[in-house]
Motif scaffolding. Structure first.
Motif, PDB file in Angstrom:
ATOM      1  N   GLU A   1       5.454   2.835  69.714  1.00 57.39           N
ATOM      2  CA  GLU A   1       5.478   2.553  68.262  1.00 57.39           C
ATOM      3  C   GLU A   1       6.027   3.742  67.482  1.00 57.39           C
ATOM      4  OE1 GLU A   1       2.795   2.339  70.834  1.00 57.39           O
ATOM      5  OE2 GLU A   1       1.862   3.625  69.296  1.00 57.39           O
ATOM      6  N   LYS A   2       5.706   4.947  67.956  1.00 60.33           N
ATOM      7  CA  LYS A   2       6.179   6.134  67.227  1.00 60.33           C
ATOM      8  C   LYS A   2       7.690   6.290  67.349  1.00 60.33           C
ATOM      9  CE  LYS A   2       1.923   8.700  67.248  1.00 60.33           C
ATOM     10  NZ  LYS A   2       1.203   9.922  67.563  1.00 60.33           N
ATOM     11  N   ALA A   3       8.181   6.064  68.551  1.00 65.04           N
ATOM     12  CA  ALA A   3       9.635   6.157  68.746  1.00 65.04           C
ATOM     13  C   ALA A   3      10.329   5.083  67.905  1.00 65.04           C
ATOM     14  CB  ALA A   3       9.979   5.988  70.222  1.00 65.04           C
ATOM     15  N   GLY A   4       9.730   3.893  67.888  1.00 67.69           N
ATOM     16  CA  GLY A   4      10.302   2.793  67.108  1.00 67.69           C
ATOM     17  C   GLY A   4      10.317   3.125  65.633  1.00 67.69           C
ATOM     18  N   ALA A   5       9.220   3.731  65.158  1.00 70.40           N
ATOM     19  CA  ALA A   5       9.126   4.065  63.734  1.00 70.40           C
ATOM     20  C   ALA A   5      10.190   5.095  63.357  1.00 70.40           C
ATOM     21  CB  ALA A   5       7.732   4.595  63.411  1.00 70.40           C
ATOM     22  N   LEU A   6      10.420   6.057  64.230  1.00 66.69           N
ATOM     23  CA  LEU A   6      11.445   7.071  63.944  1.00 66.69           C
ATOM     24  C   LEU A   6      12.821   6.410  63.838  1.00 66.69           C
ATOM     25  CD1 LEU A   6      11.830  10.619  65.291  1.00 66.69           C
ATOM     26  CD2 LEU A   6      13.723   9.049  65.661  1.00 66.69           C
ATOM     27  N   MET A   7      13.125   5.562  64.792  1.00 64.13           N
ATOM     28  CA  MET A   7      14.442   4.909  64.784  1.00 64.13           C
ATOM     29  C   MET A   7      14.557   3.955  63.583  1.00 64.13           C
ATOM     30  SD  MET A   7      16.102   6.122  67.451  1.00 64.13           S
ATOM     31  CE  MET A   7      17.420   4.991  67.872  1.00 64.13           C
ATOM     32  N   ASP A   8      13.539   3.140  63.379  1.00 68.59           N
ATOM     33  CA  ASP A   8      13.583   2.184  62.264  1.00 68.59           C
ATOM     34  C   ASP A   8      13.713   2.900  60.924  1.00 68.59           C
ATOM     35  OD1 ASP A   8      13.285   0.260  64.134  1.00 68.59           O
ATOM     36  OD2 ASP A   8      11.160  -0.146  63.732  1.00 68.59           O
ATOM     37  N   GLY A   9      13.060   4.071  60.858  1.00 65.47           N
ATOM     38  CA  GLY A   9      13.112   4.854  59.618  1.00 65.47           C
ATOM     39  C   GLY A   9      14.542   5.250  59.281  1.00 65.47           C
ATOM     40  N   ILE A  10      15.329   5.552  60.299  1.00 69.95           N
ATOM     41  CA  ILE A  10      16.729   5.917  60.041  1.00 69.95           C
ATOM     42  C   ILE A  10      17.536   4.662  59.714  1.00 69.95           C
ATOM     43  CG2 ILE A  10      18.777   7.082  60.922  1.00 69.95           C
ATOM     44  CD1 ILE A  10      16.976   8.507  62.950  1.00 69.95           C
ATOM     45  N   VAL A  11      17.300   3.607  60.495  1.00 73.68           N
ATOM     46  CA  VAL A  11      18.060   2.364  60.266  1.00 73.68           C
ATOM     47  C   VAL A  11      17.887   1.900  58.816  1.00 73.68           C
ATOM     48  CG1 VAL A  11      18.253  -0.081  60.896  1.00 73.68           C
ATOM     49  CG2 VAL A  11      17.946   1.644  62.680  1.00 73.68           C
ATOM     50  N   ALA A  12      16.654   1.997  58.322  1.00 75.63           N
ATOM     51  CA  ALA A  12      16.370   1.528  56.958  1.00 75.63           C
ATOM     52  C   ALA A  12      17.157   2.320  55.920  1.00 75.63           C
ATOM     53  CB  ALA A  12      14.867   1.642  56.688  1.00 75.63           C
ATOM     54  N   ARG A  13      17.514   3.562  56.250  1.00 75.85           N
ATOM     55  CA  ARG A  13      18.209   4.410  55.265  1.00 75.85           C
ATOM     56  C   ARG A  13      19.700   4.570  55.570  1.00 75.85           C
ATOM     57  NH1 ARG A  13      15.810   9.815  55.771  1.00 75.85           N
ATOM     58  NH2 ARG A  13      15.185   9.119  57.824  1.00 75.85           N
ATOM     59  N   LEU A  14      20.185   3.898  56.609  1.00 72.93           N
ATOM     60  CA  LEU A  14      21.559   4.139  57.068  1.00 72.93           C
ATOM     61  C   LEU A  14      22.589   4.104  55.946  1.00 72.93           C
ATOM     62  CD1 LEU A  14      22.369   2.374  60.463  1.00 72.93           C
ATOM     63  CD2 LEU A  14      22.412   4.812  59.923  1.00 72.93           C
ATOM     64  N   GLY A  15      22.459   3.094  55.079  1.00 75.28           N
ATOM     65  CA  GLY A  15      23.435   2.916  54.021  1.00 75.28           C
ATOM     66  C   GLY A  15      23.404   4.003  52.952  1.00 75.28           C
ATOM     67  N   ASP A  16      22.268   4.697  52.843  1.00 71.43           N
ATOM     68  CA  ASP A  16      22.131   5.700  51.765  1.00 71.43           C
ATOM     69  C   ASP A  16      22.362   7.127  52.228  1.00 71.43           C
ATOM     70  OD1 ASP A  16      21.117   3.525  50.386  1.00 71.43           O
ATOM     71  OD2 ASP A  16      19.064   3.965  51.072  1.00 71.43           O
ATOM     72  N   LEU A  17      22.544   7.334  53.515  1.00 72.56           N
ATOM     73  CA  LEU A  17      22.572   8.716  54.023  1.00 72.56           C
ATOM     74  C   LEU A  17      23.803   9.500  53.579  1.00 72.56           C
ATOM     75  CD1 LEU A  17      21.216   8.231  57.653  1.00 72.56           C
ATOM     76  CD2 LEU A  17      20.069   9.354  55.736  1.00 72.56           C
ATOM     77  N   GLU A  18      24.931   8.819  53.489  1.00 73.34           N
ATOM     78  CA  GLU A  18      26.169   9.507  53.159  1.00 73.34           C
ATOM     79  C   GLU A  18      26.010  10.284  51.857  1.00 73.34           C
ATOM     80  OE1 GLU A  18      29.672   7.026  53.527  1.00 73.34           O
ATOM     81  OE2 GLU A  18      30.781   8.499  52.322  1.00 73.34           O
ATOM     82  N   GLY A  19      26.381  11.562  51.890  1.00 71.43           N
ATOM     83  CA  GLY A  19      26.291  12.388  50.688  1.00 71.43           C
ATOM     84  C   GLY A  19      24.996  13.169  50.592  1.00 71.43           C
ATOM     85  N   GLN A  20      23.948  12.707  51.287  1.00 66.78           N
ATOM     86  CA  GLN A  20      22.686  13.468  51.263  1.00 66.78           C
ATOM     87  C   GLN A  20      22.780  14.674  52.201  1.00 66.78           C
ATOM     88  OE1 GLN A  20      18.881  11.510  51.595  1.00 66.78           O
ATOM     89  NE2 GLN A  20      19.830   9.522  51.245  1.00 66.78           N
ATOM     90  N   SER A  21      22.032  15.740  51.866  1.00 66.81           N
ATOM     91  CA  SER A  21      22.048  16.928  52.727  1.00 66.81           C
ATOM     92  C   SER A  21      20.707  17.122  53.409  1.00 66.81           C
ATOM     93  CB  SER A  21      22.366  18.173  51.900  1.00 66.81           C
ATOM     94  OG  SER A  21      23.732  18.184  51.590  1.00 66.81           O
ATOM     95  N   PHE A  22      20.749  17.579  54.620  1.00 69.97           N
ATOM     96  CA  PHE A  22      19.534  17.886  55.392  1.00 69.97           C
ATOM     97  C   PHE A  22      19.714  19.266  56.002  1.00 69.97           C
ATOM     98  CE2 PHE A  22      20.103  13.365  55.152  1.00 69.97           C
ATOM     99  CZ  PHE A  22      18.852  12.912  54.775  1.00 69.97           C
ATOM    100  N   ALA A  23      18.719  20.121  55.802  1.00 64.21           N
ATOM    101  CA  ALA A  23      18.796  21.515  56.247  1.00 64.21           C
ATOM    102  C   ALA A  23      20.159  22.115  55.897  1.00 64.21           C
ATOM    103  CB  ALA A  23      18.530  21.604  57.756  1.00 64.21           C
ATOM    104  N   GLY A  24      20.643  21.731  54.726  1.00 66.02           N
ATOM    105  CA  GLY A  24      21.878  22.340  54.224  1.00 66.02           C
ATOM    106  C   GLY A  24      23.165  21.700  54.704  1.00 66.02           C
TER     107      GLY A  24
END
Ligand code: VG1
Ligand code: CO
Length: 543
Positions: free
Chosen positions: A423-446
């Motif tokens: 479930e934890k691995a699934g939650a990590l992956m699903d968490g990214i899938v849910a945001r896939l469309g919004d990630l472009e342009g966002q910064s992470f650790a610079g």
């Protein structure tokens, strides 16, 4: 001779993964477990009547017993003939070759590949089709469907077949031919490579260590390297297959093949170090003082393949799995040939190879192969390297560094987070899938994201579509991260995180990979929320 029909009921979870059905050995040993799956394979391929199959495995615990069961089920399902490796031994590439050479209807390969063996470890069954390659997704889907509705299986009642002696016998209407597991494979290798040139190189003092990791390649490597090519006796280490692979993981990477790595980084290093996995389809290549990543190895082999007689007319194309680095793409571009990007798993290369679109294929997980069989092939990769070294007469390190100076370097690493609760691995992956469309342009650790998607593949030959094949995230500066869940594990989930950063020749190609990839690693750990979901950012295995 009686053929029994045994009543059974569906057993949950018999869904083939990246490479066949893989479970704990004790699971396979449960009543009806193996039988249900094998019968489902027969159902999926339209029955066994009059057909010929190849059967063999990597020699792990339960191998011999499972083969006897499959022989009895083949007989009861009307098969005409089964070709078995002596003592039940066949490497995966050798089985693929036998299927093709004898024009059989397919084969059962018993292996859990690089997973440990033993009664408390792993076992597996793969079915390969008549082209010698792993059952494609359409077929594994049918197998799984059959496991869900199965109500009976057929099995003959006869004494176990003696697999120790080469020869042909007959049981319950089934012809069983026990063959030398090495001979035909070795002849195939001899047809592809310049054995004279390699022999001359060994005679001139070239040294090598091949770590067979107590797995299936031992007999093959001894016959070919020490026998036919004249490498010094003792070149092949850990060369006797054992049921539990000497208690280790037969996984040829710097972690599990550490003794070989240590030797290659020492003053006593031979000219070439190599290792292969449980079923002989993977390879590791190490030069004196330098580990060659599988992605780089694919690119190097593609760039130099014409030095071997079997590839002297050039390559039709190359193919790599999606998480594999783009190093091969650069070679393909220069050669003016196609480079295909497929989902993880050798089954996706089959159509490209059959259609003559690709000659060499490779995966970052230490699998490389060509159109000589329909599987990845560990010893083949080692022999192609030897052939190239015999022609170029340069140390491995020089060849690799020259390649980077020409093409630039795809710095690369894979981080595996093992035994993560599903479930934890699934939650990590699903968490990214849910945001896939919004990630472009966002910064992470610079680091800013420049694109993200979920990989889907449309087979260019038959048009079949495979979705959900991993998440890809691109960052400014050309970095790429890939995340996917393993399809070969047997405990919890394994999250694989693949990091890649290209640098052009003038940007520096000999820096430590971990240093170059660190900003990317930080960015993706933050983006994916490893700390939050998995409670850790350090992987179990880094390759
Ligand atoms: C792994 C590797 C994949 C390989 C597969 C089978 O799959 O990543 O590249 O094809 O094992 O190799 P996964 O789904 O666990 O990532 V083998 O040598 O087990 O037949
Ligand atoms: Co394998």
């Amino acid at each position: 001779m009686t053929h029994d029909t045994v009543q059974t009921a569906p057993i949950d979870g018999q869904k083939p993964g990246t490479s066949g059905l893989r479970k704990k050995t004790r699971v396979f040993m449960q009543e009806h477990y193996l039988e249900n799956f094998v019968q489902s394979v027969f159902e999926a391929i339209g029955g066994g009547q009059g057909k010929t199959f190849v059967v063999g495995g990597d020699g792990r615990y339960f191998n011999a017993q499972a083969i006897q069961t499959i022989l009895k089920m083949a007989a009861a399902n009307g098969a005409a003939k089964v070709i078995v490796g002596q003592d039940g031994i066949l490497s995966t590439p050798a089985a693929s070759h036998l299927i093709r050479l004898n024009k059989t209807d397919g084969g059962f390969i018993l292996s859990a590949s690089h997973n440990p063996g033993g009664i408390d470890e792993d076992f597996g069954v793969k079915f390969n089709a008549a082209n010698g390659g792993p059952a494609p997704e359409g077929l594994t889907g049918k197998m799984f469907e059959a496991t869900k509705t199965i109500s009976e299986y057929r099995i003959a009642r006869f004494e176990d077949v003696d697999l120790g002696s080469i020869g042909t016998s007959e049981r319950g209407g089934l012809t069983v031919e026990v063959v030398d597991p090495v001979a035909d494979y070795a002849a195939l290798m001899e047809s592809l490579f310049d054995f004279d040139a390699i022999r001359t190189m060994f005679q001139s003092g070239f040294t090598m260590r091949f770590d067979a990791m107590h797995a299936v390649t031992g007999p093959y490597a001894k016959d070919i390297l020490e026998g036919r090519l004249g490498a010094a006796s003792g070149t092949v280490a850990n060369g006797d297959p054992s049921e539990d692979f000497g208690g280790g993981h037969p996984d040829p990477n710097p972690i599990w093949a550490k003794p070989l790595m240590d030797l290659m980084m020492s003053d006593d290093a031979p000219d070439l170090g190599a290792a292969s996995d449980g079923d002989g389809d993977r390879n590791m290549i190490v030069g004196r003082g330098i580990y060659v990543t599988p992605s780089d190895s694919l690119a190097l082999l593609a760039a130099n393949a014409t030095l071997a007689p079997g590839y002297k007319n050039g390559l039709a194309g190359v193919a790599r799995s999606m998480p594999t680095s783009g190093a091969a793409d650069r070679v393909a571009e220069k050669l003016g040939i196609d480079c295909f990007e497929t989902p993880t798993g050798w089954k996706f290369f089959g159509n490209l190879l059959d259609a003559g679109k690709a000659t060499l294929c490779g995966e970052e997980s230490a699998g490389t192969g060509s159109d000589h069989v329909r599987e990845k092939d560990g010893l083949w990769a080692v022999l192609l390297w030897l052939n190239i070294l015999a022609e170029r007469k340069q140390p491995v390190q020089e060849i690799v560094e020259e390649h980077w100076r020409t093409y630039g370097r795809n710095y690369y690493t894979r981080h595996d987070f093992e035994a993560v609760p599903v479930e934890k691995a699934g939650a990590l992956m699903d968490g990214i899938v849910a945001r896939l469309g919004d990630l472009e342009g966002q910064s992470f650790a610079g680091l800013a994201v420049t694109g993200a998607d979920e990989f889907s593949y449309t087979d260019p030959v038959d048009g079949s579509v495979s979705t959900n094949q991993g998440l890809r995230i691109w960052f400014e500066g050309g970095g790429r991260a890939v995340l996917r869940l393993s399809g070969t594990g047997t405990e919890g989930a394994t999250i694989r995180l693949y990091l890649e950063q290209y640098r052009a020749p003038q940007e520096g190609t000999t820096d430590p990979a971990a240093e170059v990839l660190e900003p990317l690693r930080q960015a993706v750990l933050e983006l994916a929320g490893f700390e939050k979901h998995v409670g850790r950012v350090e992987p179990d295995v880094i390759t």
